[in-house]
Design a protein around this motif. Structure first.
Motif, PDB file in Angstrom:
ATOM      1  N   ALA A  17      -0.985   5.056  -0.110  1.00 35.00           N
ATOM      2  CA  ALA A  17      -0.170   4.530   0.805  1.00 35.00           C
ATOM      3  C   ALA A  17       0.796   3.763   0.009  1.00 35.00           C
ATOM      4  O   ALA A  17       0.883   3.352  -0.951  1.00 35.00           O
ATOM      5  N   ASP A  50       4.736   1.693   0.254  1.00 38.22           N
ATOM      6  CA  ASP A  50       5.501   0.945   0.836  1.00 38.22           C
ATOM      7  C   ASP A  50       6.737   1.117   0.929  1.00 38.22           C
ATOM      8  O   ASP A  50       7.328   2.195   0.298  1.00 38.22           O
ATOM      9  N   THR A  84      -6.500   6.266   8.429  1.00 36.84           N
ATOM     10  CA  THR A  84      -6.050   4.936   8.872  1.00 36.84           C
ATOM     11  C   THR A  84      -6.811   3.677   8.923  1.00 36.84           C
ATOM     12  O   THR A  84      -6.895   2.661   8.500  1.00 36.84           O
ATOM     13  N   ILE A 109      -1.633   2.037   8.072  1.00 34.28           N
ATOM     14  CA  ILE A 109      -0.544   3.091   7.626  1.00 34.28           C
ATOM     15  C   ILE A 109      -0.432   4.182   8.700  1.00 34.28           C
ATOM     16  O   ILE A 109      -0.946   4.363   9.866  1.00 34.28           O
ATOM     17  N   ALA A 127       2.762   2.586   4.524  1.00 32.77           N
ATOM     18  CA  ALA A 127       2.324   1.344   5.068  1.00 32.77           C
ATOM     19  C   ALA A 127       3.279   0.706   6.027  1.00 32.77           C
ATOM     20  O   ALA A 127       4.548   0.777   5.777  1.00 32.77           O
TER      21      ALA A 127
END
Length: 172
Positions: free
Chosen positions: A46, A48, A82, A93, A126
């Motif tokens: 994930a 950001d 998820t 996510i 994310a």
């Protein structure tokens, strides 16, 4: 469980096989694990908004690892990824695509019998970089969760996760 194997749809997957020998008693215990029973395990890198990647630390893993776990009945691979990330880190996510598949098996040291699962590693975005207050569910021991600017030197199973991470980076 109706799962669509990502190898049937995507030609840009890192595909591998791995195994680990186990003594008979440990093999019998592993045979009853959630991962072996489900047959499918999902994890995700994930990322950001700053391009950092989320990893967790668990006592059994020799290094940092992607959050993930066994697929539940009637869940798609993306739904499982998820759910697992939300349960283990509190982070929601949006799964982008599978980037790696590993056929994992335990091998009974005495009989040669094998059991295992198919591991699917996703690339995901994310929704927020804020981690939840509680890591994991009851009975899961997650000792830490952190955002990294890249893969740390002590990533778990680098033979699998380093090439999959590179596929994620190259797709961004």
């Amino acid at each position: 469980m109706q799962v669509t194997d990502p190898r049937e749809r995507s030609g840009d997957l890192y595909v591998s096989e791995s195994s680990a020998p186990l003594p008979p008693d440990d093999f019998a215990e592993a045979a009853e694990s959630e991962a072996v029973t489900a047959g499918w395990v999902v994890t995700a890198f994930a990322f950001d908004d700053d391009g950092r990647v989320l990893l967790i630390e668990q006592p059994w893993a020799d290094g940092w690892i992607c959050p993930g776990g066994a697929l539940k009945p009637d869940e798609s691979l993306a739904e499982g990824a998820t759910r697992e990330l939300r349960e283990e880190t509190g982070v929601n996510i949006d799964p982008i695509a599978p980037r790696g598949v590993d056929e994992f098996s335990f091998v009974n040291e005495e009989t040669g019998e094998t059991i295992g699962w198919t591991l699917v590693v996703f690339e995901a975005v994310a929704e927020s970089a804020e981690l939840g207050d509680d890591l994991g569910l009851d009975g899961e021991e997650i000792t830490d969760a952190r955002w990294f600017d890249g893969l740390p030197d002590d990533v778990y199973n680098p033979d699998l996760f380093e090439p999959v991470y590179e596929r994620c980076e190259n797709s961004r």
